[in-house]
Design a protein around this motif. Sequence first.
Motif, PDB file in Angstrom:
ATOM      1  N   GLY A 147       0.823  -1.201   0.000  1.00 20.09           N
ATOM      2  CA  GLY A 147       0.000   0.000   0.000  1.00 20.09           C
ATOM      3  C   GLY A 147       0.856   1.249   0.000  1.00 20.09           C
ATOM      4  O   GLY A 147       2.070   1.211  -0.222  1.00 20.09           O
ATOM      5  N   ASP A 191      -1.964   4.008   4.528  1.00 16.66           N
ATOM      6  CA  ASP A 191      -2.359   2.597   4.626  1.00 16.66           C
ATOM      7  C   ASP A 191      -1.790   1.870   5.843  1.00 16.66           C
ATOM      8  O   ASP A 191      -2.486   1.047   6.449  1.00 16.66           O
ATOM      9  CB  ASP A 191      -1.963   1.840   3.357  1.00 16.66           C
ATOM     10  CG  ASP A 191      -2.865   2.143   2.171  1.00 16.66           C
ATOM     11  OD1 ASP A 191      -3.828   2.919   2.346  1.00 16.66           O
ATOM     12  OD2 ASP A 191      -2.610   1.611   1.069  1.00 16.66           O
ATOM     13  N   LYS A 229      -7.291  -5.701  -0.458  1.00 26.80           N
ATOM     14  CA  LYS A 229      -7.472  -4.286  -0.149  1.00 26.80           C
ATOM     15  C   LYS A 229      -8.330  -3.615  -1.214  1.00 26.80           C
ATOM     16  O   LYS A 229      -9.279  -2.883  -0.901  1.00 26.80           O
ATOM     17  CB  LYS A 229      -6.125  -3.585  -0.050  1.00 26.80           C
ATOM     18  CG  LYS A 229      -6.251  -2.069   0.093  1.00 26.80           C
ATOM     19  CD  LYS A 229      -4.997  -1.321  -0.317  1.00 26.80           C
ATOM     20  CE  LYS A 229      -5.293   0.142  -0.539  1.00 26.80           C
ATOM     21  NZ  LYS A 229      -4.133   0.916  -0.997  1.00 26.80           N
TER      22      LYS A 229
END
Length: 208
Positions: A165, A169, A189
Amino acid sequence: MTRRIGSGALVIATHNEGKLKEISALLEPHGVKCISAGSLGLPEPAETGTTFVQNALIKARAAAEASGLVALADDSGLSVDALDGRPGVYTADWAERQWFEGDPGRDWYMAMGKVEGMLQEKGAEVDRSCAFHCVLAVAWPDGEQAVYEGTAPGTLTWPPRGTMGFGYDPVFVPRGREQTFAQLDPAEKHAISHRADAFAKLVADQFG
């Protein structure tokens, strides 16, 4: 009835090739050919809005007017309940280094630390609820527009966890999970992200 994007060329109001690739993959099954504002040499407008909707529309309208084609723009960020919705539209700005700090660019660890410091100032029992937001704005050259809003609610944790990420994140734990966005498999995600939520609404409205 909502006006449809159709199957022609769609200008993605970005100069980021990674974002173009991501959005292109989401819209390819619907026969949409995506081209970036950057590849057309379009200037980036000043994002002077105070909401995600306003900034997304500014970018979409500018691209549509300059290209004469339908344009899509997104604006996203993190809002923290205990900080009255901040950083909000200034999410990326909180990661900006000043000239005297050297190494110009974004420092996301600094940004995460700023949020955490402000929360800790409020005491150990502070509400850590937050949400990522994504707004997708579609603009036609004649001025018509459509907006789709997505959210991913969660809580903030500290210290940061995970290496996948980007942005905030590593400190964002999505609702119903124990891992941060940066610890989750990217596919997992993306399936629950704020952008996925917004795109699901766009696809249902435009191609459903």
